[in-house]
Design a protein around this motif. Structure first.
Motif, PDB file in Angstrom:
ATOM      1  N   GLN A 297       0.839  -1.202   0.000  1.00  0.00           N
ATOM      2  CA  GLN A 297       0.000   0.000   0.000  1.00  0.00           C
ATOM      3  C   GLN A 297       0.871   1.249   0.000  1.00  0.00           C
ATOM      4  OE1 GLN A 297      -2.946  -0.505   3.245  1.00  0.00           O
ATOM      5  NE2 GLN A 297      -4.176   0.827   1.945  1.00  0.00           N
ATOM      6  N   THR A 298       0.625   2.117  -0.966  1.00  0.00           N
ATOM      7  CA  THR A 298       1.410   3.347  -1.081  1.00  0.00           C
ATOM      8  C   THR A 298       1.213   4.238   0.149  1.00  0.00           C
ATOM      9  OG1 THR A 298       1.298   3.305  -3.489  1.00  0.00           O
ATOM     10  CG2 THR A 298       1.619   5.471  -2.472  1.00  0.00           C
ATOM     11  N   ILE A 299       2.309   4.868   0.570  1.00  0.00           N
ATOM     12  CA  ILE A 299       2.253   5.872   1.645  1.00  0.00           C
ATOM     13  C   ILE A 299       2.603   7.203   1.000  1.00  0.00           C
ATOM     14  CG2 ILE A 299       3.376   6.676   3.768  1.00  0.00           C
ATOM     15  CD1 ILE A 299       4.044   3.652   4.327  1.00  0.00           C
ATOM     16  N   ALA A 300       1.646   8.112   0.943  1.00  0.00           N
ATOM     17  CA  ALA A 300       1.907   9.457   0.408  1.00  0.00           C
ATOM     18  C   ALA A 300       1.493  10.447   1.492  1.00  0.00           C
ATOM     19  CB  ALA A 300       1.132   9.687  -0.892  1.00  0.00           C
ATOM     20  N   GLY A 301       2.407  10.697   2.422  1.00  0.00           N
ATOM     21  CA  GLY A 301       2.075  11.504   3.604  1.00  0.00           C
ATOM     22  C   GLY A 301       2.712  12.877   3.527  1.00  0.00           C
ATOM     23  N   SER A 302       1.876  13.916   3.570  1.00  0.00           N
ATOM     24  CA  SER A 302       2.413  15.283   3.551  1.00  0.00           C
ATOM     25  C   SER A 302       2.437  15.835   4.969  1.00  0.00           C
ATOM     26  CB  SER A 302       1.541  16.171   2.652  1.00  0.00           C
ATOM     27  OG  SER A 302       0.217  16.194   3.146  1.00  0.00           O
ATOM     28  N   GLY A 303       3.355  16.777   5.195  1.00  0.00           N
ATOM     29  CA  GLY A 303       3.436  17.438   6.509  1.00  0.00           C
ATOM     30  C   GLY A 303       3.561  16.430   7.638  1.00  0.00           C
ATOM     31  N   SER A 304       2.732  16.583   8.664  1.00  0.00           N
ATOM     32  CA  SER A 304       2.849  15.709   9.837  1.00  0.00           C
ATOM     33  C   SER A 304       2.499  14.258   9.496  1.00  0.00           C
ATOM     34  CB  SER A 304       1.946  16.212  10.971  1.00  0.00           C
ATOM     35  OG  SER A 304       0.606  16.205  10.533  1.00  0.00           O
ATOM     36  N   ASN A 305       1.766  14.026   8.405  1.00  0.00           N
ATOM     37  CA  ASN A 305       1.457  12.634   8.006  1.00  0.00           C
ATOM     38  C   ASN A 305       2.732  11.864   7.644  1.00  0.00           C
ATOM     39  OD1 ASN A 305      -1.266  13.154   8.334  1.00  0.00           O
ATOM     40  ND2 ASN A 305      -1.547  13.760   6.189  1.00  0.00           N
TER      41      ASN A 305
ATOM     42  N   LEU B  13       4.362   6.297  10.452  1.00  0.00           N
ATOM     43  CA  LEU B  13       5.113   5.337   9.625  1.00  0.00           C
ATOM     44  C   LEU B  13       4.258   4.604   8.601  1.00  0.00           C
ATOM     45  CD1 LEU B  13       7.784   3.797  12.003  1.00  0.00           C
ATOM     46  CD2 LEU B  13       7.929   5.765  10.481  1.00  0.00           C
ATOM     47  N   HIS B  14       3.060   4.185   8.983  1.00  0.00           N
ATOM     48  CA  HIS B  14       2.245   3.437   8.021  1.00  0.00           C
ATOM     49  C   HIS B  14       0.988   4.202   7.622  1.00  0.00           C
ATOM     50  CE1 HIS B  14       4.934   0.107   9.317  1.00  0.00           C
ATOM     51  NE2 HIS B  14       4.966  -0.006   8.015  1.00  0.00           N
ATOM     52  N   TYR B  15       1.168   5.493   7.405  1.00  0.00           N
ATOM     53  CA  TYR B  15       0.061   6.339   6.958  1.00  0.00           C
ATOM     54  C   TYR B  15      -0.373   5.902   5.558  1.00  0.00           C
ATOM     55  CZ  TYR B  15      -2.265  10.552   5.212  1.00  0.00           C
ATOM     56  OH  TYR B  15      -3.158  11.433   4.665  1.00  0.00           O
ATOM     57  N   THR B  16      -1.651   5.592   5.379  1.00  0.00           N
ATOM     58  CA  THR B  16      -2.085   5.185   4.034  1.00  0.00           C
ATOM     59  C   THR B  16      -3.394   5.862   3.608  1.00  0.00           C
ATOM     60  OG1 THR B  16      -3.096   3.236   5.046  1.00  0.00           O
ATOM     61  CG2 THR B  16      -0.972   2.906   3.960  1.00  0.00           C
ATOM     62  N   ARG B  17      -3.870   6.852   4.399  1.00  0.00           N
ATOM     63  CA  ARG B  17      -5.125   7.496   3.972  1.00  0.00           C
ATOM     64  C   ARG B  17      -4.918   8.226   2.651  1.00  0.00           C
ATOM     65  NH1 ARG B  17      -5.717   9.056   9.386  1.00  0.00           N
ATOM     66  NH2 ARG B  17      -5.210  11.184   8.838  1.00  0.00           N
TER      67      ARG B  17
ATOM     68  N   ARG C 157       1.821  22.752   3.779  1.00  0.00           N
ATOM     69  CA  ARG C 157       2.731  21.716   4.299  1.00  0.00           C
ATOM     70  C   ARG C 157       4.081  21.788   3.594  1.00  0.00           C
ATOM     71  NH1 ARG C 157      -1.830  16.994   5.088  1.00  0.00           N
ATOM     72  NH2 ARG C 157      -2.831  18.073   6.798  1.00  0.00           N
ATOM     73  N   GLN C 158       5.128  21.323   4.293  1.00  0.00           N
ATOM     74  CA  GLN C 158       6.486  21.483   3.760  1.00  0.00           C
ATOM     75  C   GLN C 158       6.937  20.325   2.862  1.00  0.00           C
ATOM     76  OE1 GLN C 158       9.549  22.618   6.505  1.00  0.00           O
ATOM     77  NE2 GLN C 158       8.261  24.051   7.609  1.00  0.00           N
TER      78      GLN C 158
ATOM     79  N   ARG D 157      10.751  23.613  16.418  1.00  0.00           N
ATOM     80  CA  ARG D 157      11.041  24.263  15.120  1.00  0.00           C
ATOM     81  C   ARG D 157      11.034  23.251  13.970  1.00  0.00           C
ATOM     82  NH1 ARG D 157      15.964  26.829  17.169  1.00  0.00           N
ATOM     83  NH2 ARG D 157      16.993  25.873  15.383  1.00  0.00           N
ATOM     84  N   TYR D 158      11.173  21.964  14.311  1.00  0.00           N
ATOM     85  CA  TYR D 158      11.311  20.923  13.280  1.00  0.00           C
ATOM     86  C   TYR D 158      10.014  20.134  13.032  1.00  0.00           C
ATOM     87  CZ  TYR D 158      16.279  21.857  13.175  1.00  0.00           C
ATOM     88  OH  TYR D 158      17.492  22.477  13.009  1.00  0.00           O
ATOM     89  N   VAL D 159       9.022  20.376  13.896  1.00  0.00           N
ATOM     90  CA  VAL D 159       7.807  19.545  13.814  1.00  0.00           C
ATOM     91  C   VAL D 159       7.125  19.681  12.448  1.00  0.00           C
ATOM     92  CG1 VAL D 159       5.471  19.320  14.738  1.00  0.00           C
ATOM     93  CG2 VAL D 159       7.419  19.375  16.294  1.00  0.00           C
ATOM     94  N   ASP D 160       7.155  20.871  11.873  1.00  0.00           N
ATOM     95  CA  ASP D 160       6.476  21.063  10.578  1.00  0.00           C
ATOM     96  C   ASP D 160       7.177  20.365   9.409  1.00  0.00           C
ATOM     97  OD1 ASP D 160       4.465  22.454  11.737  1.00  0.00           O
ATOM     98  OD2 ASP D 160       5.222  24.450  11.207  1.00  0.00           O
ATOM     99  N   VAL D 161       8.403  19.927   9.639  1.00  0.00           N
ATOM    100  CA  VAL D 161       9.081  19.152   8.588  1.00  0.00           C
ATOM    101  C   VAL D 161       8.349  17.815   8.407  1.00  0.00           C
ATOM    102  CG1 VAL D 161      11.246  18.008   7.911  1.00  0.00           C
ATOM    103  CG2 VAL D 161      11.311  20.242   9.080  1.00  0.00           C
TER     104      VAL D 161
END
Ligand code: GLY
Length: 374
Positions: free
Chosen positions: A112-120, A124-128, A136-137, A335-339
């Motif tokens: 299953q593809t993981i295409a997570g932007s920003g905090s996603n 690790l296994h974000y798949t929504r 988002r950065q 400062r790094y959370v938005d990465v």
């Protein structure tokens, strides 16, 4: 190729033709429903060990299939980077990946593809894969094609162009810094992959680089009265790099591994001295995994993530002795959370003298040039 439904008839025919020979099956659901005339029927665990030992070393044909799966993944990643400036949602990234795979006659993705932007990107296994990219950065794209039942497993992390201001390549200095650290982790780890190397030691090297670089950024700190060894014992880098450096790859994306051996002396000594983090992951990222052997295909996938839940939990525990949070500067972390996260993953063939990288999806400067159409 045979379908599973043909197994029953094949086993019956074979047993009638060879009435004195045993039949080995790997799994109870392979036992024929029809009573057999053969004298022996084994559900053999030892056969599985033998098959795993064969499967873990890939022959030239298998390597070509994994390489072909990687070529398709590379084309799909390239197409996404070239079109990224037109995209508004994670779904368009995941959709184009499948489009290119199918267009190049792959039957689909190997997982299953993981295409997570920003905090996603820090899950690790974000798949929504259905959230807007705006504001988002970075994107973590973990997506691999399958070819002729063989998997590829490829991750790239890249900036979202609309988040970049004033002709810069990166949406923030923080994103650029974290990408550079993960890139260094990956390059140094791949350079150590060769026959005879211990993968768990290479995994330790990735943690050592993370420790050195996160101290430089001020994300980690050595409190008065503590030493670097205390940070290693607390496994503080696992807060940002919580998974193994890689796994075997082949017919399955997490492919079979050889039987474990005894823990090699050098790892036992380092463990005794408290010189390494001891948490084990999927093989070959374990203390007792046998050394890498020529013909193995493994992933090398270091990452650094700024996961809100993990950070808040570490902060809540920071006053406890030996907690990870004791060694973290939480003001700097904010400062790094938005990465979100950065992971870079290639599929690497182990050879006698070194390795061959089977993955050709763009990373680093080539990746940036594609995103910005240069
Ligand atoms: N890249 C997919 C996985 O390892 O689970």
């Amino acid at each position: 190729m045979e379908y599973f439904s043909a197994l029953e008839g094949n086993v019956l025919r074979w047993s009638q033709a060879n009435p004195s020979l045993p039949i080995y099956i790997l799994h109870p659901d392979q036992r024929p429903v029809t009573p057999l005339t053969v004298a022996y029927l084994y559900e053999s665990k030892s056969l599985k060990h033998a098959m795993d030992a064969c499967r873990v070393i890939k022959d030239e044909h298998e390597i070509q299939l994994i390489q072909r799966a990687n070529r398709i993944s590379g084309a799909a990643h390239r197409s996404i980077l070239a079109n990224l400036r037109h995209f508004k949602n994670e779904a368009q990234i995941a959709g184009l990946f499948i489009d290119v795979c199918l267009s190049l006659r792959s039957k689909g993705t190997a997982y299953q593809t993981i295409a997570g932007s920003g905090s996603n990107g820090a899950t690790l296994h974000y798949t929504r894969n259905n959230e807007p990219l705006a504001g988002r950065q970075m994107v973590v794209l973990d997506a691999g094609a399958e070819w002729s039942c063989y998997a590829s497993d490829v991750t790239r992390s890249f900036p979202i162009p609309s988040s970049v201001i004033g002709g810069e390549d990166w949406p923030s200095r923080e994103a650029e810094q974290i990408y550079a650290i993960v890139q260094r982790m990956q390059e140094e780890c791949i350079s150590r992959v060769k026959e005879g190397a211990l993968f768990f030691s290479i995994h330790q090297r990735a943690h050592a680089i993370a420790l050195e670089e996160l101290l430089k950024l001020g994300i980690l700190r050595i409190p008065r009265g503590s030493t670097k060894a205390d940070l290693i014992k607390a496994e503080v880098t696992a807060l940002f790099f919580p998974h193994g450096l890689g796994h075997h790859l082949g017919l399955e994306v997490h492919d079979v591994s050889p039987d474990s051996g005894t823990i090699p002396v050098e790892l036992a000594i380092e463990r005794e001295k408290g010189l390494m983090s001891v948490t084990e992951h999927r093989p070959p990222c374990t203390l007792s995994a046998p050394p890498l052997a020529s013909g193995m295909v493994i992933t090398v996938e270091p990452g650094l993530y700024f996961n809100r839940l993990a950070i808040d939990q570490a902060r809540a525990e920071r006053d406890e002795p030996n907690s990870k949070g004791r060694f973290v500067n939480f003001d700097v972390v904010e400062r790094y959370v938005d990465v979100g996260g950065v992971r870079i993953e290639d599929d690497v063939l182990v050879t006698k003298d070194g390795n061959r990288n089977l993955t050709d999806a763009p990373k680093g400067k080539e990746m940036l040039d594609l995103i910005y159409g240069r």
